[in-house]
Design a protein around this motif. Structure first.
Motif, mmCIF file in Angstrom:
data_model
loop_
_atom_site.group_PDB
_atom_site.id
_atom_site.type_symbol
_atom_site.label_atom_id
_atom_site.label_comp_id
_atom_site.label_asym_id
_atom_site.label_seq_id
_atom_site.Cartn_x
_atom_site.Cartn_y
_atom_site.Cartn_z
ATOM 1 N N SER A 113 16.428 -2.616 -16.804
ATOM 2 C CA SER A 113 15.844 -1.430 -17.422
ATOM 3 C C SER A 113 16.603 -0.182 -16.975
ATOM 4 C CB SER A 113 14.357 -1.306 -17.087
ATOM 5 O OG SER A 113 14.177 -0.972 -15.736
ATOM 6 N N VAL A 114 16.583 0.833 -17.822
ATOM 7 C CA VAL A 114 17.256 2.094 -17.563
ATOM 8 C C VAL A 114 16.186 3.161 -17.373
ATOM 9 C CG1 VAL A 114 18.818 3.818 -18.523
ATOM 10 C CG2 VAL A 114 19.257 1.405 -18.914
ATOM 11 N N SER A 115 16.353 4.008 -16.368
ATOM 12 C CA SER A 115 15.375 5.059 -16.107
ATOM 13 C C SER A 115 16.070 6.317 -15.612
ATOM 14 C CB SER A 115 14.335 4.596 -15.082
ATOM 15 O OG SER A 115 14.953 4.277 -13.858
ATOM 16 N N VAL A 116 15.317 7.396 -15.585
ATOM 17 C CA VAL A 116 15.800 8.673 -15.079
ATOM 18 C C VAL A 116 14.868 9.105 -13.966
ATOM 19 C CG1 VAL A 116 16.219 11.095 -15.626
ATOM 20 C CG2 VAL A 116 16.779 9.341 -17.293
ATOM 21 N N GLU A 117 15.429 9.476 -12.840
ATOM 22 C CA GLU A 117 14.644 9.964 -11.706
ATOM 23 C C GLU A 117 14.998 11.433 -11.477
ATOM 24 O OE1 GLU A 117 14.374 9.357 -6.880
ATOM 25 O OE2 GLU A 117 15.210 7.749 -8.094
ATOM 26 N N ILE A 118 13.983 12.263 -11.402
ATOM 27 C CA ILE A 118 14.177 13.681 -11.084
ATOM 28 C C ILE A 118 13.542 13.907 -9.724
ATOM 29 C CG2 ILE A 118 13.763 16.062 -11.786
ATOM 30 C CD1 ILE A 118 13.320 14.971 -14.626
ATOM 31 N N SER A 119 14.327 14.408 -8.781
ATOM 32 C CA SER A 119 13.857 14.514 -7.403
ATOM 33 C C SER A 119 14.402 15.767 -6.739
ATOM 34 C CB SER A 119 14.314 13.277 -6.622
ATOM 35 O OG SER A 119 13.969 13.375 -5.275
ATOM 36 N N GLU A 120 13.687 16.250 -5.746
ATOM 37 C CA GLU A 120 14.179 17.355 -4.935
ATOM 38 C C GLU A 120 15.088 16.841 -3.818
ATOM 39 O OE1 GLU A 120 10.455 19.226 -3.824
ATOM 40 O OE2 GLU A 120 10.855 20.811 -5.283
ATOM 41 N N LYS A 121 15.113 15.533 -3.613
ATOM 42 C CA LYS A 121 15.933 14.930 -2.568
ATOM 43 C C LYS A 121 17.386 14.863 -3.021
ATOM 44 C CE LYS A 121 12.099 12.076 -1.094
ATOM 45 N NZ LYS A 121 11.589 10.710 -1.001
ATOM 46 N N GLU A 122 18.289 14.779 -2.061
ATOM 47 C CA GLU A 122 19.725 14.709 -2.352
ATOM 48 C C GLU A 122 20.147 13.327 -2.863
ATOM 49 O OE1 GLU A 122 22.189 17.113 -2.284
ATOM 50 O OE2 GLU A 122 20.499 18.469 -2.060
ATOM 51 N N LYS A 123 19.393 12.278 -2.494
ATOM 52 C CA LYS A 123 19.720 10.917 -2.895
ATOM 53 C C LYS A 123 18.556 10.295 -3.645
ATOM 54 C CE LYS A 123 22.910 9.813 0.833
ATOM 55 N NZ LYS A 123 23.227 8.846 1.887
ATOM 56 N N SER A 124 18.887 9.370 -4.525
ATOM 57 C CA SER A 124 17.869 8.629 -5.264
ATOM 58 C C SER A 124 17.189 7.626 -4.338
ATOM 59 C CB SER A 124 18.522 7.883 -6.421
ATOM 60 O OG SER A 124 17.613 7.002 -7.027
ATOM 61 N N GLU A 125 16.011 7.189 -4.737
ATOM 62 C CA GLU A 125 15.330 6.148 -3.965
ATOM 63 C C GLU A 125 15.791 4.753 -4.394
ATOM 64 O OE1 GLU A 125 11.109 6.671 -3.650
ATOM 65 O OE2 GLU A 125 11.337 8.819 -3.370
ATOM 66 N N TYR A 126 16.512 4.657 -5.511
ATOM 67 C CA TYR A 126 17.086 3.412 -6.007
ATOM 68 C C TYR A 126 16.054 2.321 -6.240
ATOM 69 C CZ TYR A 126 21.459 5.586 -4.588
ATOM 70 O OH TYR A 126 22.503 6.452 -4.429
ATOM 71 N N THR A 127 14.820 2.677 -6.543
ATOM 72 C CA THR A 127 13.764 1.702 -6.791
ATOM 73 C C THR A 127 13.415 1.713 -8.274
ATOM 74 O OG1 THR A 127 12.865 2.066 -4.585
ATOM 75 C CG2 THR A 127 11.428 0.996 -6.174
ATOM 76 N N CYS A 128 13.373 0.535 -8.892
ATOM 77 C CA CYS A 128 13.034 0.403 -10.298
ATOM 78 C C CYS A 128 11.551 0.701 -10.496
ATOM 79 C CB CYS A 128 13.360 -0.997 -10.795
ATOM 80 S SG CYS A 128 12.932 -1.282 -12.522
ATOM 81 N N PHE A 129 11.253 1.523 -11.481
ATOM 82 C CA PHE A 129 9.864 1.863 -11.772
ATOM 83 C C PHE A 129 9.161 0.755 -12.549
ATOM 84 C CE2 PHE A 129 12.065 6.021 -11.499
ATOM 85 C CZ PHE A 129 11.416 6.490 -10.388
ATOM 86 N N GLU A 130 9.932 -0.171 -13.144
ATOM 87 C CA GLU A 130 9.360 -1.259 -13.928
ATOM 88 C C GLU A 130 8.998 -2.473 -13.060
ATOM 89 O OE1 GLU A 130 8.805 -1.400 -17.346
ATOM 90 O OE2 GLU A 130 9.316 0.727 -17.394
ATOM 91 N N CYS A 131 9.978 -2.932 -12.255
ATOM 92 C CA CYS A 131 9.756 -4.180 -11.523
ATOM 93 C C CYS A 131 9.825 -4.028 -10.000
ATOM 94 C CB CYS A 131 10.782 -5.227 -11.955
ATOM 95 S SG CYS A 131 12.458 -4.906 -11.404
ATOM 96 N N GLY A 132 10.237 -2.849 -9.518
ATOM 97 C CA GLY A 132 10.347 -2.641 -8.075
ATOM 98 C C GLY A 132 11.665 -3.112 -7.494
ATOM 99 N N GLY A 133 12.569 -3.578 -8.366
ATOM 100 C CA GLY A 133 13.881 -4.044 -7.912
ATOM 101 C C GLY A 133 14.791 -2.901 -7.521
#
Length: 53
Positions: free
Chosen positions: A28-48
């Motif tokens: 799955s493809v997603s977009v994460e908007i965060s105030e942090k400098e790095k992504s959390e790299y966690t899938c919002f669909e399956c947790g992968g």
């Protein structure tokens, strides 16, 4: 209700980081908007684990 959503989202869009992610597990493809400098790299669909693309 729409006004309250914009009050939460607008500051993130102005100051936050936008990450385009693709899950390695479910593809799955997603977009994460965060105030942090790095992504959390966690899938919002399956947790992968996702990677930036």
């Amino acid at each position: 209700m729409e006004n309250k959503k914009m009050e939460l989202i607008e500051p993130l869009l102005n100051r936050g980081k936008v990450f385009r992610l693709k899950c390695e597990k479910c593809k799955s493809v997603s977009v994460e908007i965060s105030e942090k400098e790095k992504s959390e790299y966690t899938c919002f669909e399956c947790g992968g684990k996702c990677k930036i693309f």
